[in-house]
Design a protein around this motif. Structure first.
Motif: not given
Length: 268
Positions: A85, A87, A114
């Motif tokens: 989450s 990235g 993501s």
């Protein structure tokens, strides 16, 4: 080589750090080690000077694009979703954790949302490319047999069922599915989970575990049939000096991937 973070600092992570810093010195990639909250000072003196120790993923700099789990099943569920989450790609060695279907789907969803990758490092198993090719053509059956020294099964359910120290011949200590073995033998059967994820799935991959009092290496055997024909592979891997339940090759599969090799199964 991209900057990375390693979750945990056991034998596998130590080997990865040692090899990366030995090869590149101060010119190498940024390396962070993630430890449990409150344990930073305990580990700070254990790592090379150029390695940063943190206990919170929020402390990772933006240039860290890959976080690698080396700390066991609980670390996959504790950190995986947060990493993806944020990235970043998430790579793991404790593939048996993904026998939990809910967790696997949560991680896949986070990775897709993501736009990042969920990776499983090959570890001690060979022939992932053969399995995935056979799967594309129509993989019909897959069996994994894991043979390890009897002492490698201490602390597992096998130790409750067998007197491991008194075995005189190779003994089958488990037969079942990859999902069953991943849940019952979380520290020993990640290879079974990895081949299952690459092939016919957790329920349809059959597994046999053998305690061999004469073995000095960990042996991994794969037997499969597909529309392409039949395949059989066997590898021998020396047990890790720090943990006989795993193979030394696990750390080097991570290193090979970091150096550009295809040593990881991509689940997203």
């Amino acid at each position: 080589m991209q900057s990375i973070a390693l979750i945990g600092y056991g034998g596998t992570a130590q080997t990865v750090v040692q090899e990366l810093t030995k090869a590149a010195g101060n010119a190498g990639p940024d390396i962070h080690v993630v430890v449990r909250p409150g344990k930073v000072e305990q580990y700070r003196n254990m790592v090379p000077p150029m390695v940063q120790v943190i206990d919170n993923l929020a402390c990772l700099p933006e240039n860290v694009g890959l976080v690698i789990e080396t700390a066991g099943h609980s670390a996959v569920s504790m950190y995986g979703h947060q990493v993806l989450s944020s990235g970043r790609d998430f790579g793991l060695i404790s593939s048996g954790a993904l026998a939990d279907e809910t967790l696997l789907e949560q991680l896949r969803a986070a990775a897709l949302e993501s736009g990042k990758h969920l990776l499983v490092f090959n570890g001690a198993v060979a022939a992932i490319d053969a399995i995935t090719s056979a799967k594309a053509a129509g993989l019909q059956s897959l069996c994994y047999t894991g043979i390890k020294p009897a002492t490698a099964w201490e602390g597992t359910p096998a130790a409750e069922q067998f007197d491991l120290g008194s075995l005189t011949a190779p003994t089958v200590i488990f037969e079942g599915s990859a999902r069953e073995v991943a849940l019952a033998y979380p520290k020993n059967a990640n290879v079974a989970a990895t081949v299952a994820l690459a092939g016919v799935g957790m329920e349809n991959t059959s597994v046999r575990l053998i305690a061999d009092p004469h073995a000095t290496v960990n042996r991994h055997r794969l037997d499969g049939t597909s529309a392409l024909g039949r395949f059989e592979f066997e590898t021998e891997a020396r047990p890790s000096a720090s943990n006989p339940k795993t193979s030394s090759s696990t750390a080097f599969s991570i290193l090979a991937y970091l150096r550009g090799g295809p040593n990881a199964l991509r689940l997203t």
